[in-house]
Design an enzyme around this catalytic site. Structure first.
Site, mmCIF file in Angstrom:
data_model
loop_
_atom_site.group_PDB
_atom_site.id
_atom_site.type_symbol
_atom_site.label_atom_id
_atom_site.label_comp_id
_atom_site.label_asym_id
_atom_site.label_seq_id
_atom_site.Cartn_x
_atom_site.Cartn_y
_atom_site.Cartn_z
ATOM 1 N N ARG A 178 0.834 -1.222 0.000
ATOM 2 C CA ARG A 178 0.000 0.000 0.000
ATOM 3 C C ARG A 178 0.860 1.260 0.000
ATOM 4 O O ARG A 178 0.552 2.243 0.678
ATOM 5 C CB ARG A 178 -0.955 0.036 1.212
ATOM 6 C CG ARG A 178 -1.998 -1.049 1.358
ATOM 7 C CD ARG A 178 -2.938 -1.156 0.170
ATOM 8 N NE ARG A 178 -2.359 -1.998 -0.853
ATOM 9 C CZ ARG A 178 -2.382 -3.326 -0.829
ATOM 10 N NH1 ARG A 178 -2.985 -3.943 0.139
ATOM 11 N NH2 ARG A 178 -1.845 -4.040 -1.780
ATOM 12 N N GLU A 187 -4.610 4.318 5.419
ATOM 13 C CA GLU A 187 -4.471 3.935 4.010
ATOM 14 C C GLU A 187 -5.181 5.000 3.155
ATOM 15 O O GLU A 187 -4.738 5.334 2.061
ATOM 16 C CB GLU A 187 -5.119 2.559 3.800
ATOM 17 C CG GLU A 187 -4.970 2.061 2.383
ATOM 18 C CD GLU A 187 -5.535 0.664 2.169
ATOM 19 O OE1 GLU A 187 -5.274 -0.234 3.002
ATOM 20 O OE2 GLU A 187 -6.238 0.482 1.159
ATOM 21 N N SER A 234 -10.583 -0.249 3.227
ATOM 22 C CA SER A 234 -9.771 -0.250 4.460
ATOM 23 C C SER A 234 -9.314 1.170 4.776
ATOM 24 O O SER A 234 -8.688 1.827 3.944
ATOM 25 C CB SER A 234 -8.524 -1.114 4.265
ATOM 26 O OG SER A 234 -8.911 -2.416 3.938
HETATM 27 C C1 FAD Z 1 -15.403 -0.723 -1.106
HETATM 28 C C2 FAD Z 1 -13.929 -0.464 -1.350
HETATM 29 C C3 FAD Z 1 -13.052 -1.536 -1.418
HETATM 30 C C4 FAD Z 1 -11.683 -1.315 -1.644
HETATM 31 N N1 FAD Z 1 -10.865 -2.399 -1.718
HETATM 32 C C5 FAD Z 1 -9.541 -2.213 -1.963
HETATM 33 C C6 FAD Z 1 -8.668 -3.343 -2.070
HETATM 34 O O1 FAD Z 1 -9.078 -4.495 -1.981
HETATM 35 N N2 FAD Z 1 -7.347 -3.112 -2.293
HETATM 36 C C7 FAD Z 1 -6.860 -1.844 -2.426
HETATM 37 O O2 FAD Z 1 -5.647 -1.711 -2.627
HETATM 38 N N3 FAD Z 1 -7.660 -0.767 -2.330
HETATM 39 C C8 FAD Z 1 -8.983 -0.914 -2.111
HETATM 40 N N4 FAD Z 1 -9.810 0.174 -1.998
HETATM 41 C C9 FAD Z 1 -9.253 1.519 -2.117
HETATM 42 C C10 FAD Z 1 -9.344 2.123 -3.523
HETATM 43 O O3 FAD Z 1 -10.301 1.462 -4.292
HETATM 44 C C11 FAD Z 1 -8.009 2.087 -4.261
HETATM 45 O O4 FAD Z 1 -7.003 2.709 -3.502
HETATM 46 C C12 FAD Z 1 -8.096 2.756 -5.639
HETATM 47 O O5 FAD Z 1 -6.894 2.561 -6.354
HETATM 48 C C13 FAD Z 1 -8.356 4.252 -5.524
HETATM 49 O O6 FAD Z 1 -8.652 4.734 -6.808
HETATM 50 P P1 FAD Z 1 -9.364 6.138 -7.016
HETATM 51 O O7 FAD Z 1 -9.273 6.463 -8.462
HETATM 52 O O8 FAD Z 1 -10.709 6.139 -6.426
HETATM 53 O O9 FAD Z 1 -8.377 7.079 -6.186
HETATM 54 P P2 FAD Z 1 -8.680 8.456 -5.480
HETATM 55 O O10 FAD Z 1 -9.349 8.226 -4.176
HETATM 56 O O11 FAD Z 1 -9.344 9.394 -6.409
HETATM 57 O O12 FAD Z 1 -7.186 8.949 -5.225
HETATM 58 C C14 FAD Z 1 -6.372 8.242 -4.330
HETATM 59 C C15 FAD Z 1 -4.974 8.906 -4.296
HETATM 60 O O13 FAD Z 1 -4.363 8.780 -5.559
HETATM 61 C C16 FAD Z 1 -4.064 10.057 -6.134
HETATM 62 N N5 FAD Z 1 -4.346 9.928 -7.571
HETATM 63 C C17 FAD Z 1 -5.479 9.487 -8.149
HETATM 64 N N6 FAD Z 1 -5.331 9.429 -9.482
HETATM 65 C C18 FAD Z 1 -4.079 9.848 -9.751
HETATM 66 C C19 FAD Z 1 -3.317 10.033 -10.956
HETATM 67 N N7 FAD Z 1 -3.830 9.746 -12.153
HETATM 68 N N8 FAD Z 1 -2.054 10.507 -10.851
HETATM 69 C C20 FAD Z 1 -1.507 10.798 -9.650
HETATM 70 N N9 FAD Z 1 -2.173 10.656 -8.473
HETATM 71 C C21 FAD Z 1 -3.441 10.176 -8.528
HETATM 72 C C22 FAD Z 1 -4.996 11.037 -5.421
HETATM 73 O O14 FAD Z 1 -4.451 12.346 -5.424
HETATM 74 C C23 FAD Z 1 -5.046 10.413 -4.032
HETATM 75 O O15 FAD Z 1 -3.924 10.785 -3.295
HETATM 76 C C24 FAD Z 1 -11.193 0.005 -1.795
HETATM 77 C C25 FAD Z 1 -12.084 1.078 -1.725
HETATM 78 C C26 FAD Z 1 -13.445 0.851 -1.522
HETATM 79 C C27 FAD Z 1 -14.402 2.020 -1.493
#
Ligand code: FAD
Length: 344
Positions: free
Chosen positions: A168, A339, A243
């Site tokens: 992570r 996280e 998480s």
């Molecule tokens: C129900 C649920 C289950 C989940 N299960 C998991 C799991 O099993 N494993 C896991 O690892 N995670 C899990 N997550 C967390 C999440 O899905 C991941 O971390 C996912 O990769 C976040 O993507 P996002 O586009 O929504 O990121 P965001 O929340 O939009 O951004 C997250 C971070 O990344 C940065 N960011 C986003 N896009 C970019 C880009 N293109 N360039 C640079 N920085 C960027 C943002 O500034 C921020 O700091 C879960 C979340 C939920 C709601």
């Protein structure tokens, strides 16, 4: 500034899976790197702070106003970069939904992402915390990323090694925070070379329930989806970001002291030989599972997941998280780390 993607006073509630209310002063959709160049040449960009947003599924806005620019990555496209008998390499736009990429792979019988089914968010955010689940991580398939440097406006390719992916964590969470990931290239396997990883006991159990004796990437994906739906609250129904805390990597000294406090605390070993304690277990042992303070709560089905039970503010959830951190530190001497990315 001559950019038609700019919006003002945008409600971010639909753009964060916690579903907290927050208004962004400026909201700018990035469809290609040209949009970023336009932005970097504007005074607006230099006069305001910014935050890069994907699907908002790992982000908690702590305040009800974000007085800067939200850069919403919407760069699309899945392109076959190369293929041979064993592998297909895909170059994917950062704004593609992760689940769409997994679906594309399953549909085209490309292996490697099936254990990562149903993780919300965008492809561009996946390297940020090296998304992982059920024994697999992005680092297993990543080849490189293409990034736009928000300081210099330069585009650069970074190898997987340069991304420093860990549990992570990545270089993007540590020292390289001012870049936008625009494209991600992954290596998938072709049918004869799938290393179907159904070794996980929970996946095996569901495959048995489904009557599957010879797992395929599709059946593993289905099993993972079933497991996730059983365990994790659906953000469309109950706001959450998966998480909230990281599992705790511990050294030998801490392992001894925790076992003295509670010999039943489980430990597991990561492939690189580090002992890890499930943070959910520590939170549960502090009595937090299923508890709520106001409209912010801890999921009754998974103690690692903080939930918005309806109308909680970002601040309510941050306060709840602080109480949990304090209790776990008091009882076990372990400092939990987030996280989820908290935007202040
Ligand atoms: C129900 C649920 C289950 C989940 N299960 C998991 C799991 O099993 N494993 C896991 O690892 N995670 C899990 N997550 C967390 C999440 O899905 C991941 O971390 C996912 O990769 C976040 O993507 P996002 O586009 O929504 O990121 P965001 O929340 O939009 O951004 C997250 C971070 O990344 C940065 N960011 C986003 N896009 C970019 C880009 N293109 N360039 C640079 N920085 C960027 C943002 O500034 C921020 O700091 C879960 C979340 C939920 C709601």
């Amino acid at each position: 500034m001559s950019c038609f993607h700019l919006e003002e006073y945008v409600d971010l509630q639909p753009h964060n899976t916690f579903g907290v209310t927050v208004t962004a002063r400026y909201f700018f959709r990035i469809n290609n790197t040209g949009d970023l160049e336009v932005l970097l040449n504007s005074s607006l960009f230099h006069e305001n702070r910014y935050f890069i947003l994907g699907g908002g599924s790992n982000t908690l806005f702590a305040k009800e106003k974000f007085d800067g620019i939200i850069l919403k990555n919407e760069i699309k496209g899945i392109e076959i970069l190369s293929e041979d008998d064993n592998n297909t390499d895909l170059r994917v736009g950062a704004g593609v939904e992760w689940t769409s990429l997994v679906d594309y792979c399953i549909h085209n019988d490309l292996g490697g992402l099936e254990n990562l089914s149903l993780i919300p968010g965008t492809v561009g955010a996946a390297p940020i915390q090296n998304v992982g689940a059920y024994g697999a991580e992005l680092s297993d398939v990543l080849l490189d990323v293409e990034v736009f440097d928000m300081n210099t406006g330069q585009l650069a390719k970074m190898s997987k090694e340069e991304c420093k992916l860990q549990y992570r964590d990545s270089v993007f969470k540590q020292t390289l925070k001012k870049v936008m990931i625009c494209f991600v290239t992954i290596r998938t396997t072709k049918a004869l070379f799938h290393g179907v990883d159904a070794g996980n006991a929970a996946i095996q159990q569901v495959l048995r329930e489904l009557g599957v004796s010879k797992p395929s990437i599709r059946s593993v994906s289905e099993a993972v989806c079933i497991l996730r739906r059983r365990k994790l609250p659906d953000p469309k129904v109950t706001g959450n970001a998966g998480s909230f805390f990281k599992n705790v990597v511990i050294d030998e000294a801490l392992r001894h002291s925790i076992k003295k406090i509670d010999k039943d605390v489980p430990l597991f070993l990561r492939p690189e030989g580090l002992h890890v304690i499930p943070a959910a277990c520590l939170i549960e042992k502090c009595g937090w599972k299923g508890r709520q303070i106001g409209q912010a709560g801890v999921s009754a089905s998974h103690a690692l997941v903080l939930v918005n039970l309806g109308g909680a503010t970002g601040c309510d959830i941050v306060c709840l998280a602080e109480l949990i951190v304090r209790d776990v530190e008091f009882k076990f001497g372990v400092l939990l780390t987030h996280e989820v990315n908290i935007v202040k």
